[in-house]
Design an enzyme around this catalytic site. Structure first.
Site, PDB file in Angstrom:
ATOM      1  N   HIS A  89       0.874  -1.178   0.000  1.00  0.00           N
ATOM      2  CA  HIS A  89       0.000   0.000   0.000  1.00  0.00           C
ATOM      3  C   HIS A  89       0.912   1.229   0.000  1.00  0.00           C
ATOM      4  O   HIS A  89       2.004   1.202   0.582  1.00  0.00           O
ATOM      5  CB  HIS A  89      -0.856  -0.029   1.274  1.00  0.00           C
ATOM      6  CG  HIS A  89      -1.915   1.015   1.324  1.00  0.00           C
ATOM      7  ND1 HIS A  89      -1.641   2.315   1.667  1.00  0.00           N
ATOM      8  CD2 HIS A  89      -3.243   0.953   1.073  1.00  0.00           C
ATOM      9  CE1 HIS A  89      -2.767   3.014   1.636  1.00  0.00           C
ATOM     10  NE2 HIS A  89      -3.755   2.204   1.272  1.00  0.00           N
ATOM     11  N   ASP A  97       2.991  -3.816   8.248  1.00  0.00           N
ATOM     12  CA  ASP A  97       1.796  -3.005   8.051  1.00  0.00           C
ATOM     13  C   ASP A  97       0.611  -3.944   8.287  1.00  0.00           C
ATOM     14  O   ASP A  97       0.277  -4.766   7.438  1.00  0.00           O
ATOM     15  CB  ASP A  97       1.811  -2.444   6.620  1.00  0.00           C
ATOM     16  CG  ASP A  97       0.482  -1.828   6.218  1.00  0.00           C
ATOM     17  OD1 ASP A  97      -0.500  -1.937   6.973  1.00  0.00           O
ATOM     18  OD2 ASP A  97       0.415  -1.253   5.112  1.00  0.00           O
ATOM     19  N   GLN A 114      -4.585  -4.568   7.341  1.00  0.00           N
ATOM     20  CA  GLN A 114      -5.607  -5.536   6.923  1.00  0.00           C
ATOM     21  C   GLN A 114      -5.570  -6.817   7.743  1.00  0.00           C
ATOM     22  O   GLN A 114      -6.472  -7.652   7.612  1.00  0.00           O
ATOM     23  CB  GLN A 114      -5.429  -5.888   5.436  1.00  0.00           C
ATOM     24  CG  GLN A 114      -5.575  -4.716   4.490  1.00  0.00           C
ATOM     25  CD  GLN A 114      -6.999  -4.169   4.410  1.00  0.00           C
ATOM     26  OE1 GLN A 114      -7.959  -4.820   4.836  1.00  0.00           O
ATOM     27  NE2 GLN A 114      -7.143  -2.963   3.888  1.00  0.00           N
ATOM     28  N   LYS A 123     -10.671   0.163  10.409  1.00  0.00           N
ATOM     29  CA  LYS A 123     -10.837  -1.079   9.644  1.00  0.00           C
ATOM     30  C   LYS A 123     -11.167  -2.243  10.572  1.00  0.00           C
ATOM     31  O   LYS A 123     -11.352  -3.369  10.119  1.00  0.00           O
ATOM     32  CB  LYS A 123      -9.556  -1.395   8.873  1.00  0.00           C
ATOM     33  CG  LYS A 123      -9.233  -0.405   7.757  1.00  0.00           C
ATOM     34  CD  LYS A 123      -8.010  -0.868   7.000  1.00  0.00           C
ATOM     35  CE  LYS A 123      -7.339   0.227   6.204  1.00  0.00           C
ATOM     36  NZ  LYS A 123      -8.090   0.683   5.057  1.00  0.00           N
TER      37      LYS A 123
HETATM   38  N1  C6P Z   1      -6.394   0.694   2.699  1.00  0.00           N
HETATM   39  C1  C6P Z   1      -8.202   0.243   1.152  1.00  0.00           C
HETATM   40  O1  C6P Z   1      -9.292   0.505   0.634  1.00  0.00           O
HETATM   41  P1  C6P Z   1      -5.118   4.261   6.828  1.00  0.00           P
HETATM   42  O2  C6P Z   1      -5.670   5.072   5.692  1.00  0.00           O
HETATM   43  O3  C6P Z   1      -3.894   4.877   7.430  1.00  0.00           O
HETATM   44  O4  C6P Z   1      -6.144   3.860   7.832  1.00  0.00           O
HETATM   45  O5  C6P Z   1      -4.675   2.864   6.184  1.00  0.00           O
HETATM   46  C2  C6P Z   1      -3.705   2.861   5.173  1.00  0.00           C
HETATM   47  C3  C6P Z   1      -3.444   1.464   4.721  1.00  0.00           C
HETATM   48  C4  C6P Z   1      -2.200   0.913   4.950  1.00  0.00           C
HETATM   49  N2  C6P Z   1      -1.925  -0.356   4.602  1.00  0.00           N
HETATM   50  C5  C6P Z   1      -2.849  -1.148   4.048  1.00  0.00           C
HETATM   51  C6  C6P Z   1      -2.490  -2.572   3.735  1.00  0.00           C
HETATM   52  C7  C6P Z   1      -4.127  -0.656   3.793  1.00  0.00           C
HETATM   53  O6  C6P Z   1      -5.034  -1.448   3.248  1.00  0.00           O
HETATM   54  C8  C6P Z   1      -4.421   0.691   4.111  1.00  0.00           C
HETATM   55  C9  C6P Z   1      -5.760   1.279   3.770  1.00  0.00           C
HETATM   56  C10 C6P Z   1      -7.700   1.145   2.248  1.00  0.00           C
HETATM   57  O7  C6P Z   1      -7.527  -0.719   0.809  1.00  0.00           O
HETATM   58  C11 C6P Z   1      -7.741   2.572   1.843  1.00  0.00           C
HETATM   59  S1  C6P Z   1      -6.665   2.912   0.492  1.00  0.00           S
END
Ligand code: C6P
Length: 450
Positions: A162, A240, A243, A266
């Site tokens: 990501h 990270d 997910q 999430k």
């Molecule tokens: N992915 C998706 O629709 P934040 O925005 O900081 O809460 O999360 C960022 C982020 C970082 N790593 C991974 C693996 C993610 O999936 C995400 C957020 C969302 O897939 C928004 S792009």
């Protein structure tokens, strides 16, 4: 309905060499989707009753929410906890000598303890509250990276990251003269561990940063093995967990990484709150990320000393209600059990993959086969229909999915697509949601004359 927006140019050939071949998948699973499938370990009526937002119609259809990888929905207990906190206990934390502030502080710190237990951390003071996964990774890249990286040093990420686990490393590499290298992705969208070994053997790797579960294609990466190999060359390993924390049991000590991160929104929690876990000695060795109130011990005009961890990393008034809401969210998830939630997700992802492959001859499914470790994300393209058109047509059927590059442009480039459609399933999704998705995709095929 055949208006201009529906007719964007084809995005790709329908059977991309790097994706799961639908005919292979179909023959592998040549049986009705539900035959031989165990029941979900979750009682859907019980789970759904907890999520008030799901009880509504969108465009005249039951809301089918299949975008939890972007942001999950919140159970009533989280909404109630935040409202009650504001109604009864709110004051600033760690400052007041009066009852309300003591109560707010107690609740905020109790939430830290809950998050630490949720992650399997040994100590609550190894958990820093941040705004999100993005902020957690920026914190480490700036605090640790600026102090520890220099010319000749290497940060290893992957082609599947990501942007939140890529751009912060690019930024700190630019500042320090360090270099960034990326682990390649195999044809079935797993991390290429042989390539990882090759990168490690090139030398000077100071830090490895990968996701745990891919938000774009659902792959669950072997984080324990990556930690072992990173440590083998003396590198730190940042995970990270955006997910993974919502859907897998996490035990940071058993995984053996150095840093893990996740976002509350999430994982059934509020937006604007996230967590960073790191080994205490690592946190202690890192300089602060931001300066301000709360994070200091003693301040003089010329210089200051800093509070002990984790407060050194929590400058200013924190998101108190968010942290307390996150505490309620992790309690909620743990009341079902993360093993149970993961088993439910594995089951529903398999059903979806098998059903879509059986039902739609022109579908391309991304990510590893169902028998390989994967989470509740199913990414696909359908013939030459633009994923944004698919998402719009599905929305008219009440089905919410995400379309786009999912903040993973290097991976999209590797897959040879500009965008995919992505349905992501969580603890409140079941077979009726799959049926709604299938119905919406048939509608899209009709509209496009397929
Ligand atoms: N992915 C998706 O629709 P934040 O925005 O900081 O809460 O999360 C960022 C982020 C970082 N790593 C991974 C693996 C993610 O999936 C995400 C957020 C969302 O897939 C928004 S792009």
């Amino acid at each position: 309905m055949r208006s201009g927006w529906l007719f964007r140019p084809p995005t790709r050939s329908i059977y991309h060499p790097n994706s799961v071949n639908p005919s292979e998948t179909a023959s592998r699973t040549h049986q009705p989707a539900l035959a031989g499938q165990p029941e979900s370990p979750l009682n859907m009526a019980v789970v759904r009753a907890e999520f008030p937002i799901l009880d509504q119609q969108v465009h005249g259809h039951r809301l089918v929410y299949l975008d939890s990888a972007a942001s999950s929905q919140r159970p009533a207990v989280v909404i109630r906890t935040i409202a009650e906190y504001y109604a009864k206990d709110h004051a600033n934390v760690h400052r007041g000598a009066y009852e309300l502030s003591v109560r707010a502080t107690r609740r905020y710190e109790a939430a830290r303890g809950k998050v630490a237990r949720f992650l399997g951390a040994g100590r609550a003071d190894e958990v820093v509250f941040t705004r999100s996964t993005t902020e957690s990774i920026n914190l480490v890249s700036m605090a640790w990276g600026r102090a520890n990286l220099g010319p000749g040093d290497v940060v290893v990420v992957s082609e599947m990251e990501h942007h939140s686990n890529l751009v912060p490393w690019q930024m700190v590499c630019e500042m320090t003269g360090a270099e960034i290298k990326a682990i390649g992705v195999t044809d079935d969208q797993c991390l290429d561990l042989d390539h990882f070994d090759a990168l490690l053997s090139e030398g000077n790797v100071r830090l490895v940063a990968t996701g745990h579960v891919s938000n774009a294609v659902g792959t669950i990466h072997p984080v324990e093995e990556i930690a072992r190999r990173a440590h083998g060359v003396g590198a730190l390993y940042l995970i990270d967990g955006a997910q993974s924390a919502p859907q897998l049991p996490i035990d940071v000590r058993a995984i053996g990484g150095d840093v893990d991160t996740f976002s509350g929104h999430k994982a059934c929690g509020p937006t604007g709150i996230g967590a960073l876990w790191a080994r205490r000695d690592l946190l202690e060795s890192m300089p602060p990320y931001q300066g301000g109130g709360e994070m200091i011990e003693e301040v003089r005009i010329e210089r200051s000393t800093y509070a002990p961890v984790p407060h050194k990393f929590e400058a200013g008034t924190p998101n108190i209600a968010g942290a307390i809401g996150l505490g309620a969210a992790v309690d909620f998830l743990q009341s079902f059990g993360l093993e149970t939630i993961h088993a439910h997700e594995k089951r529903i992802a398999r059903l979806v993959l098998e059903r879509l492959a059986d039902e739609f001859k022109a579908i391309t499914l991304y990510g590893p086969a169902p028998e390989v470790a994967r989470g509740g994300v199913v990414a696909f393209t359908l013939a030459d229909i633009h994923p944004h058109d698919l998402a719009t047509i599905l929305d008219h059927e009440g089905v919410a999915i995400r379309a786009g590059h999912h903040c993973c442009q290097p991976l999209m480039r590797r897959l040879g697509v500009a965008a995919t459609a992505r349905a992501s399933f969580y603890l409140y999704n079941a077979e009726d949601d799959l049926e709604a998705l299938v119905g919406g995709l048939h509608r899209a095929q009709e509209l496009f004359g397929i």
